[in-house]
Design an enzyme around this catalytic site. Sequence first.
Site, short mmCIF file in Angstrom:
data_model
loop_
_atom_site.label_atom_id
_atom_site.label_comp_id
_atom_site.label_asym_id
_atom_site.label_seq_id
_atom_site.Cartn_x
_atom_site.Cartn_y
_atom_site.Cartn_z
N GLU A 17 42.40 54.51 48.10
CA GLU A 17 43.47 55.38 47.59
C GLU A 17 42.90 56.75 47.22
O GLU A 17 41.70 56.96 47.15
CB GLU A 17 44.11 54.77 46.34
CG GLU A 17 45.03 53.59 46.58
CD GLU A 17 46.37 53.96 47.20
OE1 GLU A 17 46.58 55.16 47.49
OE2 GLU A 17 47.19 53.06 47.41
N ASN A 146 54.42 56.37 43.53
CA ASN A 146 53.58 56.89 44.62
C ASN A 146 54.08 58.25 45.09
O ASN A 146 55.08 58.76 44.62
CB ASN A 146 53.58 55.91 45.81
CG ASN A 146 52.42 54.95 45.78
OD1 ASN A 146 51.28 55.34 45.52
ND2 ASN A 146 52.69 53.68 46.05
N ASP A 196 53.96 55.47 50.80
CA ASP A 196 52.83 55.27 49.89
C ASP A 196 52.40 56.65 49.41
O ASP A 196 53.21 57.41 48.93
CB ASP A 196 51.71 54.50 50.59
CG ASP A 196 50.78 53.80 49.60
OD1 ASP A 196 50.49 54.38 48.54
OD2 ASP A 196 50.31 52.69 49.90
#
Length: 288
Positions: A17, A146, A196
């Site tokens: 991430e 997100n 995302d």
Amino acid sequence: MPVEIDLLPVGVAGLGESPLWDHRSERLWWVDSTGPTLHACDAEGQNAEHWVLNQPIGSIGLAKEGLLVALADGFYRFDPDGAKLVPIAQPEMAPATRLNDGKADRCGRFLSASMCTGANVRAGGLFRLDADGGCERLEDGVTIGNAICFSPDGDTLYFADSMDGILRRYDYSGDSGTIGPRADLVDCRDQGSPPDGATVDSEGHIWVALVLAQAVACYSPEGQLLRSIPLPLPYPSCPAFGGPGLDTLYLTSIANSGHRLVADHPDAGRITVIRGLGVTGLVEGVYR
């Protein structure tokens, strides 16, 4: 010209991430959220370093000195030289939630969304960390926050709850850090996936990781789909522009999220590199 797609020769993550290009040191940073490990390398994936932290990492941002790190329970400053975490603030969060995606705005604040880790859905929120260490909740009812990113002028905030599938937009005040009413921009599920992570290029287009569709999509500020690029790795999680010319798109990916997303691809969890897009990114904001 066709784009060039490759894999960075470093950095396998379980839950990759928050890629972040530091223009000051010309280093790429990213995290393995559940490692929990902080990674860094140069633009080509060389001279790699890593630091193991003490709790899950939601996201990272540039700070005036070192990095701003959103760990599960709050915000910290990280000094890479001394490998030291210094607490800044702990927002008031509901039980069974943790900080997740985050990004600095154009005026020196840091925004981070929380995500639910248990059955108590919609208990998360969107938080703003101010320069004085104060925290304010900007949004409620979030399950997996997100896609935080800002328009080039900083006047628009993009955000998503991945469980809703909708990329939202809000008017954003650089003076006060307040947001206007929510406006739904695009339903990313039309492309086969919820959103995302996301980033914005210098033309104001929004690049969104389509985690279940194995692609990255580019939308106009009006919500029009401009491009969708298939990717070589499953579960792409977050994009960021970087490299010396800010013309390379880096995308983290997920090998094992710890719950639903588990990939059997031999390169799962590595970083995809896309060159030749014909666009450039923006220098990231710095938390002050």
